[in-house]
Design a protein around this motif. Structure first.
Motif, PDB file in Angstrom:
ATOM      1  N   GLN A   3      39.279  49.673  33.948  1.00 41.15           N
ATOM      2  CA  GLN A   3      38.302  50.654  33.485  1.00 41.15           C
ATOM      3  C   GLN A   3      38.243  50.600  31.967  1.00 41.15           C
ATOM      4  OE1 GLN A   3      39.112  54.730  34.545  1.00 41.15           O
ATOM      5  NE2 GLN A   3      36.999  55.362  34.248  1.00 41.15           N
ATOM      6  N   LEU A   4      37.028  50.545  31.433  1.00 49.09           N
ATOM      7  CA  LEU A   4      36.816  50.532  29.992  1.00 49.09           C
ATOM      8  C   LEU A   4      36.076  51.806  29.610  1.00 49.09           C
ATOM      9  CD1 LEU A   4      35.581  46.827  29.583  1.00 49.09           C
ATOM     10  CD2 LEU A   4      37.906  47.695  29.329  1.00 49.09           C
ATOM     11  N   VAL A   5      36.611  52.537  28.650  1.00 46.62           N
ATOM     12  CA  VAL A   5      36.001  53.793  28.243  1.00 46.62           C
ATOM     13  C   VAL A   5      35.733  53.748  26.747  1.00 46.62           C
ATOM     14  CG1 VAL A   5      36.248  56.293  28.122  1.00 46.62           C
ATOM     15  CG2 VAL A   5      37.177  55.041  30.082  1.00 46.62           C
ATOM     16  N   GLU A   6      34.443  53.818  26.395  1.00 44.04           N
ATOM     17  CA  GLU A   6      34.041  53.785  24.990  1.00 44.04           C
ATOM     18  C   GLU A   6      33.964  55.200  24.423  1.00 44.04           C
ATOM     19  OE1 GLU A   6      31.227  50.616  26.994  1.00 44.04           O
ATOM     20  OE2 GLU A   6      31.916  52.654  27.450  1.00 44.04           O
ATOM     21  N   SER A   7      34.143  55.292  23.118  1.00 47.49           N
ATOM     22  CA  SER A   7      33.966  56.552  22.408  1.00 47.49           C
ATOM     23  C   SER A   7      33.592  56.237  20.972  1.00 47.49           C
ATOM     24  CB  SER A   7      35.236  57.403  22.460  1.00 47.49           C
ATOM     25  OG  SER A   7      36.319  56.715  21.863  1.00 47.49           O
ATOM     26  N   GLY A   8      33.076  57.250  20.276  1.00 47.90           N
ATOM     27  CA  GLY A   8      32.793  57.101  18.856  1.00 47.90           C
ATOM     28  C   GLY A   8      31.333  56.957  18.492  1.00 47.90           C
ATOM     29  N   GLY A   9      30.462  56.901  19.473  1.00 46.47           N
ATOM     30  CA  GLY A   9      29.044  56.795  19.157  1.00 46.47           C
ATOM     31  C   GLY A   9      28.501  58.103  18.622  1.00 46.47           C
ATOM     32  N   GLY A  10      27.251  58.068  18.175  1.00 46.80           N
ATOM     33  CA  GLY A  10      26.634  59.275  17.664  1.00 46.80           C
ATOM     34  C   GLY A  10      25.452  58.974  16.789  1.00 46.80           C
ATOM     35  N   LEU A  11      25.028  59.990  16.052  1.00 50.59           N
ATOM     36  CA  LEU A  11      23.887  59.889  15.140  1.00 50.59           C
ATOM     37  C   LEU A  11      24.402  59.736  13.713  1.00 50.59           C
ATOM     38  CD1 LEU A  11      20.845  60.178  14.454  1.00 50.59           C
ATOM     39  CD2 LEU A  11      21.233  62.668  14.406  1.00 50.59           C
ATOM     40  N   VAL A  12      23.881  58.771  13.009  1.00 47.02           N
ATOM     41  CA  VAL A  12      24.304  58.537  11.624  1.00 47.02           C
ATOM     42  C   VAL A  12      23.090  58.133  10.797  1.00 47.02           C
ATOM     43  CG1 VAL A  12      24.884  56.106  12.070  1.00 47.02           C
ATOM     44  CG2 VAL A  12      26.011  57.318  10.191  1.00 47.02           C
ATOM     45  N   GLN A  13      23.107  58.455   9.524  1.00 54.06           N
ATOM     46  CA  GLN A  13      22.009  58.085   8.639  1.00 54.06           C
ATOM     47  C   GLN A  13      22.107  56.614   8.240  1.00 54.06           C
ATOM     48  OE1 GLN A  13      22.024  60.795   5.305  1.00 54.06           O
ATOM     49  NE2 GLN A  13      20.956  62.389   6.477  1.00 54.06           N
ATOM     50  N   PRO A  14      20.994  56.005   7.906  1.00 56.27           N
ATOM     51  CA  PRO A  14      21.047  54.628   7.409  1.00 56.27           C
ATOM     52  C   PRO A  14      22.012  54.503   6.236  1.00 56.27           C
ATOM     53  CG  PRO A  14      18.786  55.251   7.837  1.00 56.27           C
ATOM     54  CD  PRO A  14      19.616  56.507   7.998  1.00 56.27           C
ATOM     55  N   GLY A  15      22.790  53.434   6.262  1.00 60.53           N
ATOM     56  CA  GLY A  15      23.805  53.228   5.240  1.00 60.53           C
ATOM     57  C   GLY A  15      25.152  53.825   5.591  1.00 60.53           C
ATOM     58  N   GLY A  16      25.199  54.609   6.656  1.00 60.34           N
ATOM     59  CA  GLY A  16      26.431  55.250   7.061  1.00 60.34           C
ATOM     60  C   GLY A  16      27.329  54.349   7.893  1.00 60.34           C
ATOM     61  N   SER A  17      28.421  54.940   8.375  1.00 64.58           N
ATOM     62  CA  SER A  17      29.419  54.184   9.137  1.00 64.58           C
ATOM     63  C   SER A  17      29.791  54.925  10.412  1.00 64.58           C
ATOM     64  CB  SER A  17      30.690  53.983   8.303  1.00 64.58           C
ATOM     65  OG  SER A  17      30.431  53.227   7.137  1.00 64.58           O
ATOM     66  N   LEU A  18      30.194  54.145  11.384  1.00 69.15           N
ATOM     67  CA  LEU A  18      30.755  54.671  12.625  1.00 69.15           C
ATOM     68  C   LEU A  18      31.852  53.728  13.090  1.00 69.15           C
ATOM     69  CD1 LEU A  18      27.712  55.764  14.876  1.00 69.15           C
ATOM     70  CD2 LEU A  18      29.443  57.273  13.877  1.00 69.15           C
ATOM     71  N   GLU A  88      17.816  49.410  12.903  1.00 69.61           N
ATOM     72  CA  GLU A  88      17.763  48.404  13.962  1.00 69.61           C
ATOM     73  C   GLU A  88      19.096  48.228  14.684  1.00 69.61           C
ATOM     74  OE1 GLU A  88      16.788  48.060  10.776  1.00 69.61           O
ATOM     75  OE2 GLU A  88      17.258  46.033   9.998  1.00 69.61           O
ATOM     76  N   ASP A  89      20.144  48.888  14.219  1.00 72.31           N
ATOM     77  CA  ASP A  89      21.409  48.889  14.952  1.00 72.31           C
ATOM     78  C   ASP A  89      21.416  49.924  16.080  1.00 72.31           C
ATOM     79  OD1 ASP A  89      23.016  48.436  11.797  1.00 72.31           O
ATOM     80  OD2 ASP A  89      22.729  46.908  13.348  1.00 72.31           O
ATOM     81  N   THR A  90      20.377  50.742  16.147  1.00 70.58           N
ATOM     82  CA  THR A  90      20.274  51.749  17.196  1.00 70.58           C
ATOM     83  C   THR A  90      20.245  51.088  18.566  1.00 70.58           C
ATOM     84  OG1 THR A  90      19.128  53.331  15.786  1.00 70.58           O
ATOM     85  CG2 THR A  90      18.832  53.570  18.164  1.00 70.58           C
ATOM     86  N   ALA A  91      21.168  51.497  19.421  1.00 76.45           N
ATOM     87  CA  ALA A  91      21.292  50.893  20.749  1.00 76.45           C
ATOM     88  C   ALA A  91      22.404  51.594  21.517  1.00 76.45           C
ATOM     89  CB  ALA A  91      21.626  49.402  20.640  1.00 76.45           C
ATOM     90  N   VAL A  92      22.488  51.289  22.794  1.00 79.43           N
ATOM     91  CA  VAL A  92      23.672  51.650  23.564  1.00 79.43           C
ATOM     92  C   VAL A  92      24.665  50.496  23.415  1.00 79.43           C
ATOM     93  CG1 VAL A  92      24.618  52.195  25.836  1.00 79.43           C
ATOM     94  CG2 VAL A  92      22.335  53.015  25.199  1.00 79.43           C
ATOM     95  N   TYR A  93      25.872  50.830  23.013  1.00 77.10           N
ATOM     96  CA  TYR A  93      26.909  49.830  22.793  1.00 77.10           C
ATOM     97  C   TYR A  93      27.876  49.833  23.974  1.00 77.10           C
ATOM     98  CZ  TYR A  93      25.348  48.959  18.050  1.00 77.10           C
ATOM     99  OH  TYR A  93      24.601  48.586  16.956  1.00 77.10           O
ATOM    100  N   TYR A  94      28.113  48.632  24.497  1.00 75.11           N
ATOM    101  CA  TYR A  94      28.964  48.464  25.664  1.00 75.11           C
ATOM    102  C   TYR A  94      30.201  47.654  25.307  1.00 75.11           C
ATOM    103  CZ  TYR A  94      24.797  49.795  28.322  1.00 75.11           C
ATOM    104  OH  TYR A  94      23.698  50.456  28.821  1.00 75.11           O
ATOM    105  N   CYS A  95      31.323  48.126  25.781  1.00 72.92           N
ATOM    106  CA  CYS A  95      32.578  47.379  25.663  1.00 72.92           C
ATOM    107  C   CYS A  95      32.701  46.434  26.855  1.00 72.92           C
ATOM    108  CB  CYS A  95      33.742  48.365  25.652  1.00 72.92           C
ATOM    109  SG  CYS A  95      35.377  47.613  25.594  1.00 72.92           S
TER     110      CYS A  95
END
Length: 119
Positions: A3-18, A88-95
């Motif tokens: 089982q793979l469980v992702e975390s840490g996504g969210g809304l961020v302004q351009p130039g920001g970090s996650l 353009e990095d906006t997406a669903v990220y999958y592990c």
């Protein structure tokens, strides 16, 4: 079973970090290749970054120099540090984890975490 469980996504302004995290449970081996894919609306899923158990990594050209993948084999966890984020990095990220079990190639996927880059 893995089982793979992702975390840490969210809304961020351009130039920001996650920082995304993916915790693996079950039979994950240090020899498995782990990584991150993403899928934006209306687009195909694409590879973002991959890392071997020994720490060798490769990146999509669109994220090279901005994203860093790392892995903690003792914790069965893979991370994706994303800096200088763009809309353009906006997406669903999958592990994902890719390996061999009993002579057969297997691929495991997480449920995905949404990353939205917007002002």
């Amino acid at each position: 079973q893995v089982q793979l469980v992702e975390s840490g996504g969210g809304l961020v302004q351009p130039g920001g970090s996650l920082r995304l995290s993916c915790a693996a449970s079950g039979s994950i081996f240090s020899s498995d290749v782990m990584g991150w894919f993403r899928q934006a609306p209306g687009k195909e899923r694409e590879s973002v970054a991959l890392i071997t158990g020994g720490g060798s990594s490769n990146y999509a050209s669109s994220v090279k120099g901005r994203f860093t993948i790392s892995r903690d084999n003792a914790k069965n966890t893979v991370y994706l540090q994303m800096n200088s984020l763009k809309p353009e990095d906006t997406a669903v990220y999958y592990c994902t984890a890719h390996g061999v079990r009993s002579g057969e190639v297997v691929d495991y996927w997480g449920q995905g975490t949404q990353v939205t880059v917007s002002s």
